[in-house]
Write a protein that holds these residues in place. Structure first.
Motif, PDB file in Angstrom:
ATOM      1  N   TYR A  32     -17.182   6.449 -91.451  1.00  0.00           N
ATOM      2  CA  TYR A  32     -15.835   5.338 -92.821  1.00  0.00           C
ATOM      3  C   TYR A  32     -15.427   5.094 -92.611  1.00  0.00           C
ATOM      4  N   LEU A  33     -14.492   5.573 -90.946  1.00  0.00           N
ATOM      5  CA  LEU A  33     -12.836   5.349 -91.096  1.00  0.00           C
ATOM      6  C   LEU A  33     -13.663   3.903 -90.263  1.00  0.00           C
ATOM      7  N   ASN A  34     -14.488   3.726 -89.476  1.00  0.00           N
ATOM      8  CA  ASN A  34     -14.458   2.273 -88.716  1.00  0.00           C
ATOM      9  C   ASN A  34     -14.762   1.539 -89.463  1.00  0.00           C
ATOM     10  N   GLY A  35     -15.591   1.782 -91.160  1.00  0.00           N
ATOM     11  CA  GLY A  35     -16.734   0.900 -92.177  1.00  0.00           C
ATOM     12  C   GLY A  35     -14.480   0.210 -92.946  1.00  0.00           C
ATOM     13  N   GLN A  36     -13.688   1.007 -92.793  1.00  0.00           N
ATOM     14  CA  GLN A  36     -12.566   0.910 -94.037  1.00  0.00           C
ATOM     15  C   GLN A  36     -12.115   0.162 -92.269  1.00  0.00           C
ATOM     16  N   ILE A  37     -12.083   0.091 -90.921  1.00  0.00           N
ATOM     17  CA  ILE A  37     -11.140  -0.745 -90.510  1.00  0.00           C
ATOM     18  C   ILE A  37     -11.562  -2.702 -90.723  1.00  0.00           C
ATOM     19  N   MET A  38     -13.271  -2.328 -90.646  1.00  0.00           N
ATOM     20  CA  MET A  38     -13.836  -3.192 -90.087  1.00  0.00           C
ATOM     21  C   MET A  38     -13.749  -4.321 -90.739  1.00  0.00           C
ATOM     22  N   ALA A  39     -13.240  -3.425 -92.819  1.00  0.00           N
ATOM     23  CA  ALA A  39     -13.801  -4.644 -93.824  1.00  0.00           C
ATOM     24  C   ALA A  39     -12.008  -4.791 -93.689  1.00  0.00           C
ATOM     25  N   ALA A  40     -11.534  -4.205 -93.472  1.00  0.00           N
ATOM     26  CA  ALA A  40     -10.263  -5.269 -93.617  1.00  0.00           C
ATOM     27  C   ALA A  40     -10.025  -5.897 -92.220  1.00  0.00           C
ATOM     28  N   TYR A  41     -10.238  -5.481 -91.107  1.00  0.00           N
ATOM     29  CA  TYR A  41     -10.346  -6.534 -90.033  1.00  0.00           C
ATOM     30  C   TYR A  41     -10.791  -7.907 -90.405  1.00  0.00           C
ATOM     31  N   LEU A  42     -12.177  -7.643 -91.136  1.00  0.00           N
ATOM     32  CA  LEU A  42     -12.549  -9.697 -91.906  1.00  0.00           C
ATOM     33  C   LEU A  42     -12.362  -9.697 -92.988  1.00  0.00           C
ATOM     34  N   GLY A  43     -12.162  -8.385 -93.706  1.00  0.00           N
ATOM     35  CA  GLY A  43     -11.110  -9.361 -95.358  1.00  0.00           C
ATOM     36  C   GLY A  43     -12.875  -9.529 -96.137  1.00  0.00           C
ATOM     37  N   PHE A  48     -15.228  -3.532 -98.475  1.00  0.00           N
ATOM     38  CA  PHE A  48     -16.127  -2.010 -98.061  1.00  0.00           C
ATOM     39  C   PHE A  48     -16.816  -1.246 -99.241  1.00  0.00           C
ATOM     40  N   ILE A  49     -18.380  -1.218 -98.716  1.00  0.00           N
ATOM     41  CA  ILE A  49     -19.207   0.061 -99.723  1.00  0.00           C
ATOM     42  C   ILE A  49     -19.022   0.902 -99.176  1.00  0.00           C
ATOM     43  N   ASP A  50     -18.907   2.023-100.129  1.00  0.00           N
ATOM     44  CA  ASP A  50     -19.057   3.199 -99.060  1.00  0.00           C
ATOM     45  C   ASP A  50     -20.541   3.485 -99.624  1.00  0.00           C
TER      46      ASP A  50
END
Ligand code: ASP
Length: 437
Positions: free
Chosen positions: A114-125, A128-130
């Motif tokens: 979950y946290l890695n997803g949040q980071i990845m989404a922010a990083y790539l723009g 994020f879909i939970d």
């Protein structure tokens, strides 16, 4: 063209790895849906965040001290987000609160992704879909393929680019449920199916499937193309890299999987396909095996004429919930190969059961056996494959205890003594791969 790209734990273990992953995604516009794992090991002595989360939760939910380990988890993420405009404080507060409340181990483990997803989404723009909103499990914890596929395809239809964390989903009551370990591979496959992807890229830390275990054979060749069926055979015999259940969703849709190496993106990796005209480079595709089998050898004069003999014997194993691996037989003999650790507990009851069921002349047990699967679509209709295997084993002075070739001609299974296992694999590798290089 649409690709789903899944990145394993070691590909996302540090800020440096995140940067490589970002470059890979940005270099190909068709890489639109990203499935991250939790941060894995940065080196062989390191810990996986998932394991740390389990430990932290076990402590927090039972009133033991957990702050230190939570701090270590937090610092893993702090190192990754350093330089990013992202604050995870509120996420960590909520996680801590839920851990102390005893919300569940699956929830705990899932926070890594979950946290890695949040980071990845922010990083790539990317959006994020939970995964909890789109991947579903029933009350017994079984994955619900149909409702998931429907929800996911509807949801992603209008989303150009998204990050969906791997490994978990939710049950009907809203609680979090994970797949078994390594389950982010399954999430990637599910997403690929839902969006009818052209390719499911699975990025890891090796350049594809190796012909055999590198702990046994030094520097084995990489498999360029392998079919789902061949992969099933090898994975069943213990060849790792991809979660066993990850092939089913994409296989339904005929979507190929490409195993790639995050640390060597120029390598082509291994392509896993339904079927292919491409000639395999070697006669065999792979060799895998396992130790720890035993066999129950049954003898009875005139066994061949006794209708229902096999069924009665197998019924005894079924009564004890033991599944068997292979069943080579002769005219008056029959052997059942089993996993020794599954069998040991029931061995005496099974022997007694067989005596009662079929009145054999003798029942003998043999332990310490290993099975080796030599797998390859290229073996079909190729003369001499079995001959080459057995002469290689004979030259290596290895006695073959059992032989089993399936009617598909896709594999030949060989039983040898545990002690001969490694040497047998090396001998088969040498004759098919080294000799043909
Ligand atoms: N993080 C989970 C595990 O360590 C799932 C995954 O990486 O696929 O098993």
């Amino acid at each position: 063209m649409k690709k789903v790209v899944k990145f394993g734990g070691s590909s996302l273990a540090s800020a440096r790895q995140f940067k490589k992953v970002g470059d890979i995604i940005r270099s190909d516009k068709t890489r639109r849906y990203v499935i991250p794992s939790a941060p894995g090991k940065r080196n062989s002595k390191d810990e996986k965040v998932t394991d740390m989360l389990y430990a932290c939760y076990d402590a927090a939910s039972t009133g033991a001290s957990y702050k230190k380990i939570l701090e270590r988890i937090r610092s893993r993420y702090m190192e990754i987000i350093d330089g990013l405009d992202l604050n995870l404080d509120h996420e960590f507060d909520r996680i801590e609160e839920n851990f102390v409340k005893g919300i569940g181990r699956d929830y705990a483990a899932s926070r890594g992704e979950y946290l890695n997803g949040q980071i990845m989404a922010a990083y790539l723009g990317y959006e994020f879909i939970d995964a909890a909103e789109v991947i579903f499990f029933d009350e017994e914890g079984n994955f619900e393929a149909d409702s998931t596929n429907q929800e996911l395809s509807e949801r992603l239809e209008h989303v150009e680019r998204a990050v969906i964390p791997g490994f978990y989903g939710s049950m009907h009551d809203g609680s979090i449920k994970t797949f078994s370990r390594g389950g982010s591979d399954i999430t990637g496959s599910i997403v690929a199916r839902a969006i009818h992807a052209d390719m499911y890229e699975n990025w890891t830390d090796v350049s594809g499937f190796l012909v055999t275990d590198p702990r046994i054979v030094e520097n084995p060749a990489v498999i360029e193309t392998i079919t789902y069926k061949e992969l099933r055979e090898l994975a069943y015999m213990g060849a790792g890299v991809l979660h066993e259940d990850a092939i089913f969703p994409v296989r339904k849709e005929g979507i190929p999987i490409n195993i790639r190496n995050t640390n060597r993106p120029e390598d082509k990796g291994t392509l896993i396909v339904e079927s292919t005209c491409r000639k395999p480079r070697y006669t065999i595709t792979g060799i895998a095996g396992r130790k720890g089998f035993c066999s129950v050898n049954i003898e009875k004069a005139m066994m061949n004429a006794e209708v229902g003999f096999g069924r009665k014997v197998l019924q005894v194993f079924e009564n004890y919930g033991i599944s068997f691996e292979h069943m080579p037989s002769g005219i008056d003999t029959m052997s059942i190969m089993l996993h020794q650790d599954e069998f040991e507990e029931y061995e005496q009851s099974v022997i007694a059961g067989i005596h009662r069921a079929v009145h054999p002349d003798a029942v003998e047990l043999e332990s310490g056996l290993a099975l080796i699967a030599v797998v390859g679509r290229g073996m079909k209709a190729t003369r001499g494959t079995a001959g080459r295997i057995f002469s290689a084993l004979a030259h290596a002075r290895i006695n073959v205890k059992m032989i089993d070739q399936g009617s598909s001609e896709l594999n030949i299974i060989i039983g040898v003594k545990d002690a001969d296992f490694e040497q047998a694999i090396q001998a088969i590798y040498n004759i098919f791969i080294l000799a043909d290089m």
